[in-house]
Design a protein around this motif. Structure first.
Motif, PDB file in Angstrom:
ATOM      1  N   ILE A  70       0.863  -1.176   0.000  1.00  0.00           N
ATOM      2  CA  ILE A  70       0.000   0.000   0.000  1.00  0.00           C
ATOM      3  C   ILE A  70       0.903   1.229   0.000  1.00  0.00           C
ATOM      4  N   LEU A  71       1.046   1.867  -1.161  1.00  0.00           N
ATOM      5  CA  LEU A  71       1.855   3.076  -1.270  1.00  0.00           C
ATOM      6  C   LEU A  71       0.995   4.273  -0.893  1.00  0.00           C
ATOM      7  N   GLY A  72       1.491   5.089   0.022  1.00  0.00           N
ATOM      8  CA  GLY A  72       0.702   6.205   0.529  1.00  0.00           C
ATOM      9  C   GLY A  72      -0.148   5.771   1.711  1.00  0.00           C
ATOM     10  N   GLY A  73       0.345   4.828   2.462  1.00  0.00           N
ATOM     11  CA  GLY A  73      -0.399   4.281   3.593  1.00  0.00           C
ATOM     12  C   GLY A  73      -0.556   5.223   4.762  1.00  0.00           C
ATOM     13  N   THR A  74       0.085   6.396   4.717  1.00  0.00           N
ATOM     14  CA  THR A  74      -0.039   7.332   5.834  1.00  0.00           C
ATOM     15  C   THR A  74      -0.976   8.500   5.522  1.00  0.00           C
ATOM     16  N   GLY A  75      -1.576   8.496   4.338  1.00  0.00           N
ATOM     17  CA  GLY A  75      -2.556   9.531   3.994  1.00  0.00           C
ATOM     18  C   GLY A  75      -3.908   9.201   4.613  1.00  0.00           C
ATOM     19  N   ARG A  76      -4.899  10.032   4.332  1.00  0.00           N
ATOM     20  CA  ARG A  76      -6.231   9.840   4.938  1.00  0.00           C
ATOM     21  C   ARG A  76      -6.828   8.477   4.634  1.00  0.00           C
ATOM     22  N   ILE A  77      -6.852   8.093   3.360  1.00  0.00           N
ATOM     23  CA  ILE A  77      -7.448   6.808   2.994  1.00  0.00           C
ATOM     24  C   ILE A  77      -6.581   5.667   3.499  1.00  0.00           C
ATOM     25  N   GLY A  78      -5.272   5.819   3.390  1.00  0.00           N
ATOM     26  CA  GLY A  78      -4.368   4.781   3.893  1.00  0.00           C
ATOM     27  C   GLY A  78      -4.552   4.535   5.377  1.00  0.00           C
ATOM     28  N   ARG A  79      -4.674   5.603   6.150  1.00  0.00           N
ATOM     29  CA  ARG A  79      -4.883   5.450   7.599  1.00  0.00           C
ATOM     30  C   ARG A  79      -6.217   4.764   7.895  1.00  0.00           C
ATOM     31  N   ALA A  80      -7.251   5.083   7.118  1.00  0.00           N
ATOM     32  CA  ALA A  80      -8.556   4.435   7.315  1.00  0.00           C
ATOM     33  C   ALA A  80      -8.464   2.942   6.996  1.00  0.00           C
ATOM     34  N   LEU A  81      -7.779   2.594   5.911  1.00  0.00           N
ATOM     35  CA  LEU A  81      -7.598   1.179   5.573  1.00  0.00           C
ATOM     36  C   LEU A  81      -6.774   0.456   6.633  1.00  0.00           C
ATOM     37  N   ARG A  82      -5.764   1.136   7.125  1.00  0.00           N
ATOM     38  CA  ARG A  82      -4.900   0.525   8.150  1.00  0.00           C
ATOM     39  C   ARG A  82      -5.698   0.216   9.417  1.00  0.00           C
ATOM     40  N   ARG A  83      -6.608   1.117   9.779  1.00  0.00           N
ATOM     41  CA  ARG A  83      -7.463   0.840  10.951  1.00  0.00           C
ATOM     42  C   ARG A  83      -8.296  -0.412  10.722  1.00  0.00           C
ATOM     43  N   LEU A  84      -8.830  -0.569   9.516  1.00  0.00           N
ATOM     44  CA  LEU A  84      -9.598  -1.777   9.199  1.00  0.00           C
ATOM     45  C   LEU A  84      -8.725  -3.024   9.300  1.00  0.00           C
ATOM     46  N   ALA A  85      -7.529  -2.919   8.754  1.00  0.00           N
ATOM     47  CA  ALA A  85      -6.610  -4.065   8.806  1.00  0.00           C
ATOM     48  C   ALA A  85      -6.241  -4.401  10.242  1.00  0.00           C
ATOM     49  N   ASP A  86      -5.951  -3.373  11.039  1.00  0.00           N
ATOM     50  CA  ASP A  86      -5.575  -3.601  12.437  1.00  0.00           C
ATOM     51  C   ASP A  86      -6.719  -4.205  13.239  1.00  0.00           C
ATOM     52  N   ASP A  87      -7.962  -3.930  12.809  1.00  0.00           N
ATOM     53  CA  ASP A  87      -9.134  -4.497  13.483  1.00  0.00           C
ATOM     54  C   ASP A  87      -9.508  -5.871  12.955  1.00  0.00           C
ATOM     55  N   GLY A  88      -8.684  -6.422  12.058  1.00  0.00           N
ATOM     56  CA  GLY A  88      -8.924  -7.767  11.535  1.00  0.00           C
ATOM     57  C   GLY A  88      -9.873  -7.830  10.363  1.00  0.00           C
ATOM     58  N   HIS A  89     -10.134  -6.698   9.709  1.00  0.00           N
ATOM     59  CA  HIS A  89     -11.084  -6.671   8.598  1.00  0.00           C
ATOM     60  C   HIS A  89     -10.413  -6.675   7.228  1.00  0.00           C
ATOM     61  N   TRP A  90      -9.134  -6.980   7.170  1.00  0.00           N
ATOM     62  CA  TRP A  90      -8.439  -7.020   5.883  1.00  0.00           C
ATOM     63  C   TRP A  90      -8.802  -8.325   5.188  1.00  0.00           C
ATOM     64  N   PRO A  91      -9.014  -8.322   3.869  1.00  0.00           N
ATOM     65  CA  PRO A  91      -9.470  -9.522   3.152  1.00  0.00           C
ATOM     66  C   PRO A  91      -8.556 -10.738   3.317  1.00  0.00           C
ATOM     67  N   MET A  92      -9.155 -11.841   3.611  1.00  0.00           N
ATOM     68  CA  MET A  92      -8.519 -13.166   3.615  1.00  0.00           C
ATOM     69  C   MET A  92      -7.266 -13.251   4.465  1.00  0.00           C
ATOM     70  N   GLY A  93      -7.105 -12.393   5.434  1.00  0.00           N
ATOM     71  CA  GLY A  93      -5.957 -12.476   6.318  1.00  0.00           C
ATOM     72  C   GLY A  93      -4.624 -12.168   5.667  1.00  0.00           C
TER      73      GLY A  93
END
Length: 190
Positions: free
Chosen positions: A12-35
């Motif tokens: 994920i390039l640009g993982g520290t921008g607004r959308i990247g941070r939102a996706l990272r929260r999802l991943a950290d909460d276990g909601h990232w696809p297929m582990g």
């Protein structure tokens, strides 16, 4: 070439921008696809890389690239960096054979058209939309130039992402008043 494993996720390039941070929260909460474990890019972090420089070696395998990195405001010459960042991502993906590349463009390439947007009717009305359209065209040209070495690439014309745009940012700081025109309508949003 970096090998693939069952648990390999995208870079994920640009993982520290607004959308990247939102996706990272999802991943950290276990909601990232297929582990699948994503590798998060920023100027610091999992994969630190100033995208204007030569990319360092990847610390672990990845499969695919999502390009969120970009410039959202400023003068046209600053916005032109969107093309440079996209091409850097494509070249990294080609060099390392990382798989498909999904690049975030913007619905701003459609301009103020009242009809539903079509890929072949882009008419940006502002420098940001012009910069994103130029980025899309540069990606197409680079994929052609790379030929068989090119990764599959797709530019997604993303509109407002709830929670990541200016309106939601302002709402998190307190009450927001939306303007209403005399006809009773509010400004239209993508």
């Amino acid at each position: 070439m970096i090998s693939d494993t069952a648990q390999t996720g995208p870079l994920i390039l640009g993982g520290t921008g607004r959308i990247g941070r939102a996706l990272r929260r999802l991943a950290d909460d276990g909601h990232w696809p297929m582990g699948r474990a994503a590798l998060w890019h920023g100027r610091r972090g999992d994969y630190a890389w100033d995208m204007r420089e030569t990319p360092p070696a990847l610390p672990r395998p990845v499969r695919g690239v999502v390009v969120l990195a970009g410039v959202t405001e400023g003068a046209p010459d600053a916005l032109a960096a969107n093309t440079d960042l996209a091409l850097a991502a494509l070249r990294l993906a080609a060099r390392e054979r990382l798989g498909p590349v999904l690049l975030m463009s913007s619905a701003a390439v459609y301009g103020r058209e009242a009809d539903p947007g079509r890929e072949d009717t882009a008419a940006p009305a502002a420098p940001y939309g012009e910069a994103k359209l130029a980025m899309e065209r540069a990606v197409t040209a680079e994929v052609r130039r790379l030929g068989a070495q090119a990764p599959a690439a797709c530019c997604l014309r993303l509109a407002n992402v709830a929670g990541c745009d200016q309106l939601f940012g302002a709402m998190s700081a307190g009450p927001v008043t939306l303007d209403r025109f005399e006809a009773g309508r509010a400004p239209r949003r993508a």
